[in-house]
Design a protein around this motif. Structure first.
Motif, PDB file in Angstrom:
ATOM      1  N   VAL A 339       0.846  -1.199   0.000  1.00 29.38           N
ATOM      2  CA  VAL A 339       0.000   0.000   0.000  1.00 29.38           C
ATOM      3  C   VAL A 339       0.877   1.243   0.000  1.00 29.38           C
ATOM      4  CG1 VAL A 339      -1.834   1.245   1.187  1.00 29.38           C
ATOM      5  CG2 VAL A 339      -1.776  -1.273   1.263  1.00 29.38           C
ATOM      6  N   SER A 340       0.833   1.986  -1.087  1.00 36.90           N
ATOM      7  CA  SER A 340       1.739   3.124  -1.260  1.00 36.90           C
ATOM      8  C   SER A 340       1.169   4.431  -0.712  1.00 36.90           C
ATOM      9  CB  SER A 340       2.049   3.308  -2.750  1.00 36.90           C
ATOM     10  OG  SER A 340       0.853   3.470  -3.495  1.00 36.90           O
ATOM     11  N   PHE A 341      -0.130   4.501  -0.453  1.00 38.42           N
ATOM     12  CA  PHE A 341      -0.765   5.738  -0.014  1.00 38.42           C
ATOM     13  C   PHE A 341      -1.127   5.670   1.460  1.00 38.42           C
ATOM     14  CE2 PHE A 341      -1.319   7.826  -4.029  1.00 38.42           C
ATOM     15  CZ  PHE A 341      -1.831   9.094  -3.753  1.00 38.42           C
ATOM     16  N   PRO A 342      -1.004   6.781   2.191  1.00 39.36           N
ATOM     17  CA  PRO A 342      -1.460   6.782   3.584  1.00 39.36           C
ATOM     18  C   PRO A 342      -2.976   6.653   3.686  1.00 39.36           C
ATOM     19  CG  PRO A 342      -0.785   8.984   2.911  1.00 39.36           C
ATOM     20  CD  PRO A 342      -0.397   8.071   1.797  1.00 39.36           C
ATOM     21  N   VAL A 343      -3.440   6.165   4.836  1.00 40.85           N
ATOM     22  CA  VAL A 343      -4.864   6.066   5.159  1.00 40.85           C
ATOM     23  C   VAL A 343      -5.263   7.347   5.880  1.00 40.85           C
ATOM     24  CG1 VAL A 343      -6.589   4.825   6.530  1.00 40.85           C
ATOM     25  CG2 VAL A 343      -4.808   3.553   5.288  1.00 40.85           C
ATOM     26  N   GLU A 344      -6.333   7.989   5.415  1.00 39.25           N
ATOM     27  CA  GLU A 344      -6.770   9.273   5.952  1.00 39.25           C
ATOM     28  C   GLU A 344      -7.943   9.062   6.908  1.00 39.25           C
ATOM     29  OE1 GLU A 344      -8.015  13.662   4.160  1.00 39.25           O
ATOM     30  OE2 GLU A 344      -8.370  11.857   2.971  1.00 39.25           O
ATOM     31  N   VAL A 345      -7.891   9.706   8.072  1.00 37.61           N
ATOM     32  CA  VAL A 345      -8.932   9.554   9.094  1.00 37.61           C
ATOM     33  C   VAL A 345      -9.420  10.931   9.520  1.00 37.61           C
ATOM     34  CG1 VAL A 345      -9.538   8.585  11.343  1.00 37.61           C
ATOM     35  CG2 VAL A 345      -7.835   7.426   9.893  1.00 37.61           C
ATOM     36  N   ARG A 346     -10.747  11.122   9.434  1.00 35.17           N
ATOM     37  CA  ARG A 346     -11.377  12.386   9.837  1.00 35.17           C
ATOM     38  C   ARG A 346     -12.638  12.075  10.643  1.00 35.17           C
ATOM     39  NH1 ARG A 346     -11.720  15.126   3.974  1.00 35.17           N
ATOM     40  NH2 ARG A 346     -12.049  12.946   3.393  1.00 35.17           N
ATOM     41  N   THR A 347     -13.267  13.107  11.202  1.00 32.65           N
ATOM     42  CA  THR A 347     -14.475  12.900  11.994  1.00 32.65           C
ATOM     43  C   THR A 347     -15.525  13.945  11.645  1.00 32.65           C
ATOM     44  OG1 THR A 347     -13.827  14.324  13.851  1.00 32.65           O
ATOM     45  CG2 THR A 347     -13.099  12.024  13.926  1.00 32.65           C
ATOM     46  N   ALA A 348     -16.768  13.653  12.049  1.00 27.91           N
ATOM     47  CA  ALA A 348     -17.868  14.612  11.873  1.00 27.91           C
ATOM     48  C   ALA A 348     -18.932  14.330  12.923  1.00 27.91           C
ATOM     49  CB  ALA A 348     -18.474  14.499  10.475  1.00 27.91           C
ATOM     50  N   SER A 356     -26.825  11.564   4.322  1.00 28.91           N
ATOM     51  CA  SER A 356     -25.490  11.937   4.781  1.00 28.91           C
ATOM     52  C   SER A 356     -24.833  10.734   5.429  1.00 28.91           C
ATOM     53  CB  SER A 356     -25.571  13.079   5.793  1.00 28.91           C
ATOM     54  OG  SER A 356     -24.336  13.244   6.466  1.00 28.91           O
ATOM     55  N   THR A 357     -23.554  10.558   5.176  1.00 26.98           N
ATOM     56  CA  THR A 357     -22.836   9.459   5.818  1.00 26.98           C
ATOM     57  C   THR A 357     -22.749   9.644   7.324  1.00 26.98           C
ATOM     58  OG1 THR A 357     -20.835  10.643   5.106  1.00 26.98           O
ATOM     59  CG2 THR A 357     -21.455   8.680   3.848  1.00 26.98           C
ATOM     60  N   ALA A 358     -23.027  10.866   7.816  1.00 26.76           N
ATOM     61  CA  ALA A 358     -23.061  11.119   9.259  1.00 26.76           C
ATOM     62  C   ALA A 358     -24.495  11.241   9.772  1.00 26.76           C
ATOM     63  CB  ALA A 358     -22.278  12.379   9.593  1.00 26.76           C
ATOM     64  N   SER A 359     -25.461  10.816   8.985  1.00 23.05           N
ATOM     65  CA  SER A 359     -26.860  10.964   9.383  1.00 23.05           C
ATOM     66  C   SER A 359     -27.139  10.232  10.696  1.00 23.05           C
ATOM     67  CB  SER A 359     -27.769  10.400   8.285  1.00 23.05           C
ATOM     68  OG  SER A 359     -29.131  10.579   8.614  1.00 23.05           O
ATOM     69  N   GLY A 360     -27.487  10.994  11.720  1.00 23.52           N
ATOM     70  CA  GLY A 360     -27.929  10.413  12.974  1.00 23.52           C
ATOM     71  C   GLY A 360     -26.861   9.831  13.863  1.00 23.52           C
ATOM     72  N   ARG A 361     -25.593   9.946  13.510  1.00 25.35           N
ATOM     73  CA  ARG A 361     -24.563   9.365  14.376  1.00 25.35           C
ATOM     74  C   ARG A 361     -23.235  10.101  14.240  1.00 25.35           C
ATOM     75  NH1 ARG A 361     -23.574   3.509  11.272  1.00 25.35           N
ATOM     76  NH2 ARG A 361     -21.975   4.223   9.812  1.00 25.35           N
ATOM     77  N   ASP A 362     -22.525  10.242  15.365  1.00 22.20           N
ATOM     78  CA  ASP A 362     -21.166  10.776  15.330  1.00 22.20           C
ATOM     79  C   ASP A 362     -20.296   9.798  14.543  1.00 22.20           C
ATOM     80  OD1 ASP A 362     -21.971  12.898  16.856  1.00 22.20           O
ATOM     81  OD2 ASP A 362     -21.221  12.084  18.746  1.00 22.20           O
ATOM     82  N   THR A 363     -19.463  10.342  13.693  1.00 15.15           N
ATOM     83  CA  THR A 363     -18.854   9.544  12.629  1.00 15.15           C
ATOM     84  C   THR A 363     -17.345   9.707  12.557  1.00 15.15           C
ATOM     85  OG1 THR A 363     -20.863   9.563  11.284  1.00 15.15           O
ATOM     86  CG2 THR A 363     -18.787   9.320  10.097  1.00 15.15           C
ATOM     87  N   ALA A 364     -16.679   8.629  12.191  1.00 17.43           N
ATOM     88  CA  ALA A 364     -15.271   8.672  11.784  1.00 17.43           C
ATOM     89  C   ALA A 364     -15.190   8.219  10.336  1.00 17.43           C
ATOM     90  CB  ALA A 364     -14.423   7.775  12.667  1.00 17.43           C
ATOM     91  N   TYR A 365     -14.428   8.947   9.541  1.00 18.51           N
ATOM     92  CA  TYR A 365     -14.226   8.613   8.135  1.00 18.51           C
ATOM     93  C   TYR A 365     -12.852   7.979   7.969  1.00 18.51           C
ATOM     94  CZ  TYR A 365     -18.214  11.640   7.176  1.00 18.51           C
ATOM     95  OH  TYR A 365     -19.458  12.203   7.153  1.00 18.51           O
ATOM     96  N   ILE A 366     -12.819   6.836   7.304  1.00 18.88           N
ATOM     97  CA  ILE A 366     -11.565   6.135   7.064  1.00 18.88           C
ATOM     98  C   ILE A 366     -11.439   5.923   5.563  1.00 18.88           C
ATOM     99  CG2 ILE A 366     -10.224   4.039   7.522  1.00 18.88           C
ATOM    100  CD1 ILE A 366     -11.781   3.844  10.185  1.00 18.88           C
ATOM    101  N   ALA A 367     -10.442   6.567   4.968  1.00 16.16           N
ATOM    102  CA  ALA A 367     -10.282   6.552   3.517  1.00 16.16           C
ATOM    103  C   ALA A 367      -9.002   5.831   3.127  1.00 16.16           C
ATOM    104  CB  ALA A 367     -10.264   7.979   2.978  1.00 16.16           C
ATOM    105  N   VAL A 368      -9.135   4.906   2.186  1.00 19.05           N
ATOM    106  CA  VAL A 368      -7.974   4.194   1.655  1.00 19.05           C
ATOM    107  C   VAL A 368      -7.789   4.604   0.197  1.00 19.05           C
ATOM    108  CG1 VAL A 368      -8.231   2.276   3.257  1.00 19.05           C
ATOM    109  CG2 VAL A 368      -9.337   2.138   1.018  1.00 19.05           C
ATOM    110  N   HIS A 369      -6.535   4.715  -0.221  1.00 27.58           N
ATOM    111  CA  HIS A 369      -6.194   5.183  -1.560  1.00 27.58           C
ATOM    112  C   HIS A 369      -5.128   4.282  -2.156  1.00 27.58           C
ATOM    113  CE1 HIS A 369      -7.002   8.519   1.216  1.00 27.58           C
ATOM    114  NE2 HIS A 369      -7.409   9.276   0.220  1.00 27.58           N
ATOM    115  N   LEU A 370      -5.068   4.260  -3.473  1.00 29.89           N
ATOM    116  CA  LEU A 370      -3.938   3.686  -4.192  1.00 29.89           C
ATOM    117  C   LEU A 370      -3.651   4.523  -5.424  1.00 29.89           C
ATOM    118  CD1 LEU A 370      -4.340  -0.207  -3.995  1.00 29.89           C
ATOM    119  CD2 LEU A 370      -2.520   1.182  -2.989  1.00 29.89           C
TER     120      LEU A 370
END
Length: 441
Positions: A339-348, A356-370
């Motif tokens: 895996v050459s790309f870092p994993v990105e982590v954010r919150t909302a 919305s991906t945050a509809s009704g709940r506190d959320t953490a976003y975890i993104a994987v890239h290549l």
């Protein structure tokens, strides 16, 4: 009214930014007003053509692909109204986030939060749920105060919390399934300063202090470098100043040379010789040093992204984030994946938008890239299996394999959105293969 359209070219090809999506629409048009747009929609209905609007192509899915009528936003751009007393700005749908932010700044105003790039159109970004990171402030769509929507019969609907409120609730993140957004009104506030603190930190420390880091900072995010125990963290908080922007030379070194130029070379080497990736990751994870700076919001939230890649991102309940990340790290370590790309982590924070991906709940976003051109299926599939085991919701504009049956189970208000869609587009003028998969017919 005479309608000016782009000449029909049946062999025209549209491609997205990453180059993984291609479409051959029957006709491409570029309206310059809401009235022209409505007439083009009515004409497409009469001709039996499906209709999709496209932004700048920063989605990795086929959300905007069509073999029918493709509507480009190029001529529907610019500020249509600014009300300082009400704290709102109204812009045409094709306005880029860059143009919006620069215009707001010129008037001493700002969005409260945004994602990390400014190249998308406002309609494309909001319709797919583009977001940044925030303890208290949510996605760009959550900052919408009103919108204008051209529906399947060519009607123009004004929507807000007071006017057509049920449609407004759904259309803020509408996936292009309810109609074509022609105008958006955002809530804004007086421009402020953000102090950014970027700092390397061990993975285990970030995991141990994750909830504390989120709670203590208005905007916290981090990148974990696979094949290492290293992360790069970023904490943004409001500041009374004075402004202390990144220096021109140091900014060029970090944001252009290291994050784009040298990283591009490293990704190319890794794609050609995968065995080199773990070593490159160890070097890359140590390349960026700690730094602090203070500037106006969009200059802190955003940064240049010139290395092209493919991405999958899932929103998981925030309390599951550490577990998911530890499982992802263990999977990479035991699998032989490179895996050459870092994993990105954010919150909302939780919001009230049905899709919305945050509809009704506190959320953490975890993104994987290549890196673009690197085989991605094995890595993305492994990551996706971890995410869905924790009730993950895929970003609408990023690669995933979920369908309507799964999504209806993780979105409590999925049926509410479907009902609005049935009301506005019963004949599915705005559908395509992607919407058939994620929303059903």
């Amino acid at each position: 009214m005479a309608v000016r359209t782009v000449k029909t070219v049946r062999s025209s090809v549209w491609r997205n930014w990453a180059g993984n999506v291609m479409a051959r629409p029957t006709r491409i048009v570029a309206p310059s007003s809401t009235q022209e747009l409505a007439e083009m929609v009515r004409r497409a209905t009469a001709e039996g053509l499906k209709v999709k609007a496209v932004g700048t192509g920063h989605s990795f899915t086929t959300a905007a692909a069509t073999d029918g009528l493709l509507i480009r936003p190029d001529r529907m751009a610019g500020v249509r109204g600014l009300d300082r007393e009400a704290g709102t700005v109204t812009v045409a749908a094709g306005t880029s986030l860059r143009q919006l932010n620069e215009t707001l700044s010129a008037h001493g105003l700002s969005l409260v939060n945004m994602g990390d790039i400014m190249e998308q159109t406002v309609a494309g970004a909001t319709s797919t749920g583009t977001h940044g990171t925030g303890r208290d402030s949510a996605s760009i769509a959550a900052q919408i105060r009103g919108l204008e929507l051209v529906t399947a019969d060519g009607s123009v609907l004004r929507c807000s919390a007071e006017e057509n409120p049920e449609i407004f609730a759904a259309a803020r993140i509408g996936l292009g399934a309810l109609g074509v957004v022609s105008e958006i009104t955002f809530g804004v506030e007086p421009e402020f300063l953000l102090s950014a603190r970027e700092e390397p930190m061990p993975f285990d420390r970030v995991m141990a202090e994750f909830e504390q880091l989120v709670a203590e900072n208005e905007h916290f995010e981090f990148y974990w470098f696979p094949h290492t125990g290293n992360c790069n963290t970023k904490r943004n908080n409001r500041s009374t100043g004075p402004a202390a922007p990144v220096g021109r030379v140091s900014g060029w070194v970090d944001d252009e040379l290291l994050s784009n130029g040298i990283f591009q070379v490293a990704c190319s080497v890794g794609r050609a010789v995968p065995a080199t990736i773990p070593g490159i990751a160890r070097i890359s994870s140590r390349a960026l040093s700690a730094r602090t700076y203070t500037d106006i919001p969009y200059k802190v939230f955003t940064s240049p992204r010139r290395v092209r890649f493919l991405e999958m991102e899932y929103a998981v309940p925030r309390e599951a984030a550490v577990t998911v990340l530890r499982e992802l790290k263990a999977t990479v370590e035991r699998s032989g994946l490179r895996v050459s790309f870092p994993v990105e982590v954010r919150t909302a924070p939780a919001d009230d938008i049905p899709l919305s991906t945050a509809s009704g709940r506190d959320t953490a976003y975890i993104a994987v890239h290549l890196y673009r051109g690197t085989p991605h299926r094995a890595y993305f599939t492994a990551a996706e299996q971890i995410m869905i085991a924790h009730g993950g919701r895929p970003h609408w504009g990023k690669l995933h394999s979920r369908d309507a049956a799964y999504l209806a189970g993780v979105y409590p208000r999925f049926g509410e959105f479907a009902a609005v869609r049935d009301q506005l587009d019963p004949d599915r003028l705005f559908t395509n293969d992607y919407l058939r998969r994620v929303l059903g017919d």
